[in-house]
Design a protein around this motif. Structure first.
Motif, PDB file in Angstrom:
ATOM      1  N   MET A 305       3.549 -12.612   4.834  1.00 53.85           N
ATOM      2  CA  MET A 305       3.761 -12.656   3.384  1.00 53.85           C
ATOM      3  C   MET A 305       3.174 -11.411   2.712  1.00 53.85           C
ATOM      4  SD  MET A 305       5.472 -15.436   2.830  1.00 53.85           S
ATOM      5  CE  MET A 305       6.206 -15.285   4.472  1.00 53.85           C
ATOM      6  N   SER A 306       2.004 -10.987   3.175  1.00 55.08           N
ATOM      7  CA  SER A 306       1.391  -9.776   2.616  1.00 55.08           C
ATOM      8  C   SER A 306       2.228  -8.549   2.930  1.00 55.08           C
ATOM      9  CB  SER A 306      -0.030  -9.597   3.173  1.00 55.08           C
ATOM     10  OG  SER A 306      -0.875 -10.654   2.756  1.00 55.08           O
ATOM     11  N   TYR A 307       2.788  -8.524   4.129  1.00 54.83           N
ATOM     12  CA  TYR A 307       3.656  -7.408   4.513  1.00 54.83           C
ATOM     13  C   TYR A 307       4.884  -7.352   3.606  1.00 54.83           C
ATOM     14  CZ  TYR A 307       6.933  -4.599   7.227  1.00 54.83           C
ATOM     15  OH  TYR A 307       7.843  -3.659   7.624  1.00 54.83           O
ATOM     16  N   PHE A 308       5.486  -8.505   3.349  1.00 52.09           N
ATOM     17  CA  PHE A 308       6.646  -8.541   2.460  1.00 52.09           C
ATOM     18  C   PHE A 308       6.269  -8.104   1.049  1.00 52.09           C
ATOM     19  CE2 PHE A 308       8.182 -12.302   5.228  1.00 52.09           C
ATOM     20  CZ  PHE A 308       8.621 -11.427   6.205  1.00 52.09           C
ATOM     21  N   GLY A 309       4.986  -8.290   0.700  1.00 47.45           N
ATOM     22  CA  GLY A 309       4.508  -7.869  -0.609  1.00 47.45           C
ATOM     23  C   GLY A 309       4.076  -6.419  -0.678  1.00 47.45           C
ATOM     24  N   GLY A 310       4.228  -5.678   0.443  1.00 49.75           N
ATOM     25  CA  GLY A 310       3.925  -4.261   0.427  1.00 49.75           C
ATOM     26  C   GLY A 310       2.677  -3.853   1.173  1.00 49.75           C
ATOM     27  N   GLN A 311       1.933  -4.815   1.734  1.00 46.14           N
ATOM     28  CA  GLN A 311       0.732  -4.477   2.489  1.00 46.14           C
ATOM     29  C   GLN A 311       1.078  -4.226   3.958  1.00 46.14           C
ATOM     30  OE1 GLN A 311      -2.358  -4.137   1.109  1.00 46.14           O
ATOM     31  NE2 GLN A 311      -1.329  -4.478  -0.857  1.00 46.14           N
ATOM     32  N   PRO A 312       0.449  -3.240   4.603  1.00 41.69           N
ATOM     33  CA  PRO A 312       0.724  -3.013   6.024  1.00 41.69           C
ATOM     34  C   PRO A 312       0.161  -4.136   6.881  1.00 41.69           C
ATOM     35  CG  PRO A 312      -1.081  -1.607   5.276  1.00 41.69           C
ATOM     36  CD  PRO A 312      -0.528  -2.274   4.047  1.00 41.69           C
ATOM     37  N   LEU A 313       0.808  -4.384   8.006  1.00 38.73           N
ATOM     38  CA  LEU A 313       0.273  -5.349   8.957  1.00 38.73           C
ATOM     39  C   LEU A 313      -1.006  -4.799   9.575  1.00 38.73           C
ATOM     40  CD1 LEU A 313       3.561  -6.461  10.751  1.00 38.73           C
ATOM     41  CD2 LEU A 313       2.118  -7.891   9.298  1.00 38.73           C
TER      42      LEU A 313
END
Length: 352
Positions: A305-313
């Protein structure tokens, strides 16, 4: 050849935009036209891609999840943890199992090719890790749950298997249990070796070397717990405690011990691993190492979800701690005795 949205549109006699609207459920459409499009989709076996389904929104808002089987004892907890997060963010979960082996993986691969989901959560079906790493390297965001000490080349959520083994050993040592029988998990699982190493090293640090004859490989089943105890009995081996690498095998061990007329926990104390709901309902209730399985599912889903929000994995694995849960299957040594083969003189066998 793969069926495309253009094929559907041509067969139904409509535009590609109309097909897209049917797939997305958006826009005002004549009911008969929409029904004709759906019928053609079914007739052609069209699998809509992420680009088709998400034409107006840019994403499928679907997370894929690949697991070996739904029969694993803790699988429900992991799934519930993932669903808690995915649904709270307005996403859906598309679940794949490997119950049918290669056929299941081919079906999964077809959904990957169709771009049916935005990211993937994985509890690795045996032998698929290299394929999953390829998917990640090609751009599909992937998070592995329960890495079994394999340390993959993509993000993962794991737990402290070695520390769990150490905690089990320390607990038994504090109870005066110096002659443990160990029923391991499947030998080629990394978590099995980590649990055994932590347990063995803690005993060694206390000046107690594990008897190799008292370490039996199991397969995480109730029956393997029974068999481990029976093998020790048949070999005439002495033990005052059992560390089983999961709760099901611990339950089998408890049953086998009690069938000899010995008492759990006084004659033989038993510790399991996982803390599935079953652990509270053994007789007596099982002392075990708690794995935060639901939390692992939640953390893995939040990564996506964070990745979809623009945060790197994250580049480093996320490791969640295990916790020893003490119940009634363990107790201090109160007499100089341990278990010996059924029919033998039940006099004390072990000096403490």
């Amino acid at each position: 050849m793969s069926i495309t949205i253009a094929d559907v549109a041509a067969r139904a006699g409509v535009s590609k935009t109309t097909v897209s609207r049917v797939l997305n459920g958006k826009g005002e459409l004549d009911l008969r036209t929409a029904e004709r499009v759906r019928q053609v989709i079914a007739e052609l076996g069209y699998v809509p891609s992420a680009r088709a389904v998400g034409l107006a929104r840019g994403r499928t808002r679907i997370v894929g999840m690949l697991v070996p089987s739904l029969t694993w004892p803790w699988m429900g907890e992991v799934l519930q943890g993932a669903v808690d997060v995915v649904e709270s963010e307005g996403y859906g979960l598309l679940l794949f199992t490997c119950n049918r082996g290669e056929e299941s993986m081919q079906q999964f691969a077809s959904q990957v090719s169709a771009q049916s989901f935005d990211g993937l959560l994985v509890i690795e079906p045996e032998g698929t890790l290299a394929y999953i790493e390829q998917l990640h390297s090609r751009g599909l965001p992937v998070v592995l749950i329960d890495d079994r000490a394999k340390q993959p080349l993509f993000p993962s959520v794991a737990t402290t298997n070695r520390a769990g083994g150490e905690a089990a050993a320390q607990h038994l040592l504090e109870l005066g249990r110096r002659h443990p029988l160990v029923i391991t998990g499947v030998d080629w699982f990394g978590c099995t070796q980590e649990r055994l190493d932590g347990f063995r090293d803690t005993y060694a640090a206390a000046g107690v070397e594990l008897d190799r004859r008292l370490v039996f490989e199991g397969d995480f089943t109730h029956e393997s717990g029974r068999k481990g105890v029976q093998k020790a009995l048949d070999a005439g081996l002495r033990f005052d405690s059992i560390f089983a690498h999961n709760d099901l095998s611990a339950g089998g061990a408890i049953q086998a011990v009690r069938e000899t007329g010995r008492n759990v926990p006084n004659d033989v104390s038993v510790v399991g691993f996982d803390d599935i709901p079953y652990a509270q309902h053994t007789e007596p209730p099982l002392t075990t190492v708690h794995q935060p399985m639901r939390q692992m599912g939640q953390v893995a889903a939040r990564m996506l979800m964070s990745y979809f929000g623009g945060q790197p994995l994250p580049e480093e694995p996320k490791v969640l701690p295990t916790t020893l849960i003490v119940r009634s299957s363990t107790a201090p040594v109160t007499a100089r005795q341990s278990l010996r083969p059924a029919g033998d003189d039940p006099s004390p066998l072990t000096e403490h």
